[in-house]
Design an enzyme around this catalytic site. Structure first.
Site, short mmCIF file in Angstrom:
data_model
loop_
_atom_site.label_atom_id
_atom_site.label_comp_id
_atom_site.label_asym_id
_atom_site.label_seq_id
_atom_site.Cartn_x
_atom_site.Cartn_y
_atom_site.Cartn_z
N GLU A 92 32.56 28.44 44.39
CA GLU A 92 32.23 29.46 45.38
C GLU A 92 33.50 30.00 46.02
OE1 GLU A 92 29.49 30.71 45.43
OE2 GLU A 92 28.21 29.19 44.50
N CYS A 143 24.17 24.63 51.55
CA CYS A 143 25.44 24.56 50.81
C CYS A 143 26.48 25.49 51.44
CB CYS A 143 25.22 24.95 49.35
SG CYS A 143 24.17 23.81 48.44
N HIS A 188 28.97 24.61 43.03
CA HIS A 188 27.54 24.55 42.75
C HIS A 188 27.29 24.04 41.33
CE1 HIS A 188 25.71 27.10 46.13
NE2 HIS A 188 25.00 26.00 46.05
#
Length: 215
Positions: free
Chosen positions: A80, A145, A170
């Site tokens: 991310e 998250c 992820h």
């Protein structure tokens, strides 16, 4: 030896398993490069997850932070790039709460977003060299998250530690998650748990090998 803090999440919603928890448990205590992995499991509820994460950061003073969680439906592991100061849940957390248009951090000094400080391209290159399907994602979602990535980056920044590599990874479903999908819904893409764990280990290895140049 410097510490790499590795976190995963407990199962949540309709998912009976969480590959991030399994990967974190498998790597706990390993020495990768010049770091020792310390793993922990976070609850899928933002406020308790934030408190647990703060306690872990305070206790271990890690030289790197690798946060991981499940993104069921994604076919590959994804790094991310950014965490937003927003909570907007499509499903309830494990306490049964759903947040809409709420801040992840309500303090006046909290910025709209934080960028990952992980070495994204080196990790992606290491995955490619290892034959692991990977990608850089520009959205961590607006669930727990995203919350913990934002929270970790804010905690470090407020303490003058913004150069500590920190970010979120992820993970796709493992077979236990994929096979739990009701028969009337499409089967989720998945990877074997061993491959998911290997992906996390490769990412952690990149961080560990770079630790000599990190503060």
């Amino acid at each position: 030896m410097p510490t790499l803090l590795l976190t995963g999440f407990e199962p949540f919603h309709t998912h009976p398993d969480n590959p991030s928890a399994r990967a974190a448990a498998a790597l706990d205590g390993l020495e990768l490069g010049h770091m020792r992995v310390v793993s922990a499991l976070l609850p899928v509820e933002p406020h308790s997850a934030g408190k647990a994460l703060e306690a872990l950061l305070e206790r271990h003073q890690p030289s790197a932070v690798l946060l991981t969680g499940l993104a069921a439906g994604r076919p590959q592991v994804t790094l991310e790039r950014v965490a937003l100061n927003v909570m907007d849940f499509n499903i309830p957390d494990n306490a049964g709460n759903t947040y809409r248009d709420a801040p992840a951090h309500a303090h006046a000094d909290a910025p709209p977003a934080y960028l990952s400080t992980l070495p994204l391209r080196p990790i992606l290159s290491a995955w490619q060299a290892a034959g692991i399907p990977g990608h850089i994602s520009n959205t961590a979602g607006l669930y727990v998250c995203n919350f913990v990535m934002y929270h970790a980056r804010h905690w470090l920044t407020q303490r003058g530690l913004s150069d500590v590599p920190c970010g979120f990874l992820h993970l796709p479903a493992n077979p236990a998650v994929a096979l739990a999908v009701p028969e009337d819904r499409p089967l989720l893409p998945y990877l074997p748990q061993e491959e998911i764990t290997r992906a996390v280990r490769v990412a952690a290895q990149v961080l560990g090998e770079g630790s000599r140049t990190q503060k």
